[in-house]
Design a protein around this motif. Structure first.
Motif, PDB file in Angstrom:
ATOM      1  N   SER A  65     -30.593 -16.883  -9.664  1.00 56.91           N
ATOM      2  CA  SER A  65     -30.611 -17.690 -10.886  1.00 56.91           C
ATOM      3  C   SER A  65     -31.856 -18.568 -10.971  1.00 56.91           C
ATOM      4  CB  SER A  65     -29.362 -18.566 -10.952  1.00 56.91           C
ATOM      5  OG  SER A  65     -29.280 -19.410  -9.804  1.00 56.91           O
ATOM      6  N   GLY A  66     -32.589 -18.726  -9.861  1.00 58.10           N
ATOM      7  CA  GLY A  66     -33.783 -19.565  -9.866  1.00 58.10           C
ATOM      8  C   GLY A  66     -34.890 -19.042 -10.768  1.00 58.10           C
ATOM      9  N   GLY A  91     -32.011  -7.774 -17.908  1.00 59.23           N
ATOM     10  CA  GLY A  91     -30.781  -8.484 -18.215  1.00 59.23           C
ATOM     11  C   GLY A  91     -30.957  -9.552 -19.280  1.00 59.23           C
ATOM     12  N   ASN A  92     -29.890 -10.301 -19.516  1.00 61.25           N
ATOM     13  CA  ASN A  92     -29.924 -11.412 -20.468  1.00 61.25           C
ATOM     14  C   ASN A  92     -29.183 -12.602 -19.881  1.00 61.25           C
ATOM     15  OD1 ASN A  92     -27.253 -10.647 -20.652  1.00 61.25           O
ATOM     16  ND2 ASN A  92     -27.294 -10.181 -22.841  1.00 61.25           N
ATOM     17  N   ASP A  93     -28.826 -13.556 -20.725  1.00 59.58           N
ATOM     18  CA  ASP A  93     -28.193 -14.783 -20.222  1.00 59.58           C
ATOM     19  C   ASP A  93     -26.820 -14.558 -19.599  1.00 59.58           C
ATOM     20  OD1 ASP A  93     -30.240 -16.466 -20.694  1.00 59.58           O
ATOM     21  OD2 ASP A  93     -29.432 -17.364 -22.513  1.00 59.58           O
ATOM     22  N   ARG A  94     -26.268 -13.358 -19.768  1.00 59.57           N
ATOM     23  CA  ARG A  94     -24.939 -13.091 -19.198  1.00 59.57           C
ATOM     24  C   ARG A  94     -24.995 -12.905 -17.683  1.00 59.57           C
ATOM     25  NH1 ARG A  94     -21.631 -11.509 -23.658  1.00 59.57           N
ATOM     26  NH2 ARG A  94     -22.687 -12.364 -25.496  1.00 59.57           N
ATOM     27  N   VAL A  95     -26.183 -12.535 -17.147  1.00 60.73           N
ATOM     28  CA  VAL A  95     -26.324 -12.294 -15.711  1.00 60.73           C
ATOM     29  C   VAL A  95     -27.585 -12.970 -15.197  1.00 60.73           C
ATOM     30  CG1 VAL A  95     -25.094 -10.084 -15.748  1.00 60.73           C
ATOM     31  CG2 VAL A  95     -27.572 -10.126 -16.096  1.00 60.73           C
ATOM     32  N   ALA A  96     -27.610 -13.256 -13.912  1.00 63.96           N
ATOM     33  CA  ALA A  96     -28.819 -13.800 -13.295  1.00 63.96           C
ATOM     34  C   ALA A  96     -29.879 -12.703 -13.205  1.00 63.96           C
ATOM     35  CB  ALA A  96     -28.496 -14.343 -11.907  1.00 63.96           C
ATOM     36  N   PRO A  97     -31.157 -13.070 -13.208  1.00 61.90           N
ATOM     37  CA  PRO A  97     -32.213 -12.058 -13.139  1.00 61.90           C
ATOM     38  C   PRO A  97     -32.121 -11.225 -11.863  1.00 61.90           C
ATOM     39  CG  PRO A  97     -33.121 -14.197 -13.734  1.00 61.90           C
ATOM     40  CD  PRO A  97     -31.702 -14.434 -13.305  1.00 61.90           C
ATOM     41  N   PRO A  98     -32.175  -9.898 -11.961  1.00 62.67           N
ATOM     42  CA  PRO A  98     -32.112  -9.057 -10.756  1.00 62.67           C
ATOM     43  C   PRO A  98     -33.420  -9.117  -9.971  1.00 62.67           C
ATOM     44  CG  PRO A  98     -32.339  -7.705 -12.723  1.00 62.67           C
ATOM     45  CD  PRO A  98     -32.163  -9.108 -13.200  1.00 62.67           C
ATOM     46  N   PRO A 141     -28.649 -22.330 -15.477  1.00 68.39           N
ATOM     47  CA  PRO A 141     -27.278 -22.305 -15.991  1.00 68.39           C
ATOM     48  C   PRO A 141     -26.409 -21.383 -15.144  1.00 68.39           C
ATOM     49  CG  PRO A 141     -28.690 -20.910 -17.314  1.00 68.39           C
ATOM     50  CD  PRO A 141     -29.585 -21.594 -16.327  1.00 68.39           C
ATOM     51  N   SER A 142     -25.120 -21.575 -15.218  1.00 68.95           N
ATOM     52  CA  SER A 142     -24.214 -20.706 -14.479  1.00 68.95           C
ATOM     53  C   SER A 142     -24.114 -19.349 -15.177  1.00 68.95           C
ATOM     54  CB  SER A 142     -22.820 -21.348 -14.400  1.00 68.95           C
ATOM     55  OG  SER A 142     -22.313 -21.594 -15.704  1.00 68.95           O
ATOM     56  N   THR A 143     -24.063 -18.293 -14.379  1.00 67.61           N
ATOM     57  CA  THR A 143     -23.958 -16.935 -14.920  1.00 67.61           C
ATOM     58  C   THR A 143     -22.860 -16.194 -14.171  1.00 67.61           C
ATOM     59  OG1 THR A 143     -25.688 -16.191 -13.390  1.00 67.61           O
ATOM     60  CG2 THR A 143     -26.395 -16.800 -15.605  1.00 67.61           C
ATOM     61  N   SER A 144     -22.349 -15.166 -14.826  1.00 69.79           N
ATOM     62  CA  SER A 144     -21.328 -14.340 -14.187  1.00 69.79           C
ATOM     63  C   SER A 144     -21.988 -13.292 -13.305  1.00 69.79           C
ATOM     64  CB  SER A 144     -20.465 -13.662 -15.256  1.00 69.79           C
ATOM     65  OG  SER A 144     -21.279 -12.855 -16.095  1.00 69.79           O
TER      66      SER A 144
END
Length: 476
Positions: free
Chosen positions: A7-8, A140-147, A276-279
């Motif tokens: 998420s960083g 990805g988008n805001d639904r997941v953290a960047p891979p 932000p928190s992500t799933s």
């Protein structure tokens, strides 16, 4: 999987995606505004004629199914509209799968344009936009953290851009090794910007420092992208500063801006802003990203081999989808600037003392008193090809005659590509000609005395007086 994402880097991803969408917008808008004269049905290098002689495997494109100028315009403006929506954050408002599908569309549309663009689209930044755009599909988008795997693949792109450019300089022109190339580059680069005159007249010791810093940034710093944080962030920031310096000193379409965006993805913004928190990422997404990584690494063999080759190629793509490419720029630097000045006359006899009036291009030098403007990231394709044509007539063989013909007919689409035409479309010239000049930046005293930023000297004719010939062999 905990190692899969971080998420960083969410802010870096946000900046990259919004910025990339903005560059897509610029690219699509440029295609829509310029294509009719360049590759349209009545253009200098028409798409239908090109597709008739090129097999599908060499140029996959939507225009195989149908081509018309109206359809091309719809694709270009449609791509621009979707890009604007993506830049505004559309992909973050929909589920992950839908967001990925949205990013596929501009990639397919722009690939279709590049693969019919011929010499007008034979630039390294076209492949760079497509390669980065393809990886953006999986970011990805805001639904997941960047891979992390995709972030590393973006760093691999950035590494090839910078390290490839550094190697080709060291293997190319001796002035790079002597640190003297910037004595000439700002004056002879393809399209100077409004500050290029000032950059050219910086003290020569500073030019040598510039060249040395360039070697460090392109040959040493890229390796640090793959080191732990905060070293990788520091390396990326150095690259960003270098690219901003290049933005100020010239017009290189979106090359510098997309390089900046790639560098942003290596910056860890977490100390500055709480992510932000992500799933968690869904399994199908993780599988796709892993498959993408394996695929890109397999396709990287030829670009990596090219980096190690003493015959390193510059700006080369290895497949018609432009997925993994080789990059590089300015392996050689011109010492003298030549420019083609195109003129027309309405006089019935094209003597030397006839009234010849010059056509003025938007970006390339013409009138010595006209100060260069900033156009990047917008790409003036005709102006760039005119620079190449001045280097060698071989670069002009496929399209220059078509340009002259369109000036003689007063073609409105062609005249729209120019800054100024001395002849209105309804009253085109009877003859046109092209002359080769040597251009140089004026000195401080010359600028003060004449108000001209350029001084030019006539060299020779590039193309003698030319006119239209009627079907029965009679001149117009």
């Amino acid at each position: 999987m905990e190692w899969f994402s971080s998420s960083g880097y969410w802010l870096g991803r946000l900046i990259f995606q919004r910025g990339l969408a903005a560059l897509y917008l610029v690219a699509f808008a440029g295609a829509a505004l310029q294509f009719r004269a360049l590759i349209g049905e009545r253009g200098m290098l028409p798409v239908p004629r090109y597709l008739a002689g090129v097999p599908w495997r060499r140029a996959p494109t939507l225009f195989r199914a149908h081509y018309s100028d109206r359809f091309f315009a719809c694709c270009a403006w449609g791509g621009a509209a979707l890009s604007a929506a993506l830049a505004a954050g559309l992909a973050d408002l929909v589920p992950l799968g839908a967001a990925m599908a949205l990013w596929v569309v501009p990639w397919v549309l722009y690939l279709s344009i590049v693969n019919v663009g011929q010499t007008w689209y034979a630039f390294g930044w076209e492949s760079l936009l497509l390669e980065a755009g393809f990886l953006a599909v999986f970011l990805g988008n805001d639904r997941v953290a960047p891979p992390l795997l995709v972030l590393l693949l973006l760093r691999w792109v950035l590494f090839r851009v910078e390290f490839g450019a550094g190697l080709i300089k060291m293997r190319g022109d001796a002035c790079w090794r002597k640190l003297t190339c910037l004595y000439y580059h700002h004056e002879t680069q393809p399209m100077p910007g409004p500050l290029s005159w000032f950059f050219h007249w910086l003290p020569r010791p500073l030019h040598r420092v510039e060249a040395g810093a360039n070697h460090v940034t392109q040959l040493v710093v890229p390796v640090l992208l793959f080191t732990p944080q905060p070293v990788a962030t520091g390396a990326a920031c150095l690259m960003i500063l270098t690219q901003l310096w290049l933005v100020l000193s010239g017009n290189f379409a979106w090359l510098n801006w997309i390089t900046i965006l790639l560098a942003v993805t290596a910056v860890d913004f977490s100390p500055l802003r709480t992510p932000p928190s992500t799933s968690g990422a869904p399994l199908w997404y993780e599988v796709l990203v892993i498959a993408l990584t394996v695929f890109v690494l397999a396709r990287s063999y030829q670009p990596a081999r090219n980096l190690l080759s003493p015959r390193q190629a510059m700006n080369r793509t290895y497949d018609p989808l432009h997925l993994v490419n080789a990059y590089g720029a300015f392996g050689s630097v011109g010492r003298i600037r030549h420019e083609i000045v195109v003129e027309g006359t309405a006089d019935p006899v094209p003597r030397e003392d006839a009234t010849w009036l010059a056509y003025e291009f938007r970006g390339k030098p013409g009138d010595p008193r006209h100060w260069p403007h900033q156009f990047a990231p917008y790409h003036l394709r005709l102006d760039w090809l005119m620079w190449f044509a001045a280097i060698s007539p071989a670069y002009a063989g496929s399209w220059f005659g078509g340009l002259m013909e369109r000036l003689l007919t007063g073609d409105r689409d062609t005249l729209r590509l120019l800054r100024r035409s001395p002849f209105p479309p309804e009253s085109p010239p009877l003859y046109v000609r092209a002359r080769l000049y040597r251009y140089r930046f004026t000195t401080w005293s010359e600028l003060r005395d004449t108000g001209s930023c350029w001084d030019r000297t006539y060299i020779r004719e590039f193309l003698g007086p030319t006119h239209l010939v009627a079907s029965r062999g009679q001149s117009r």
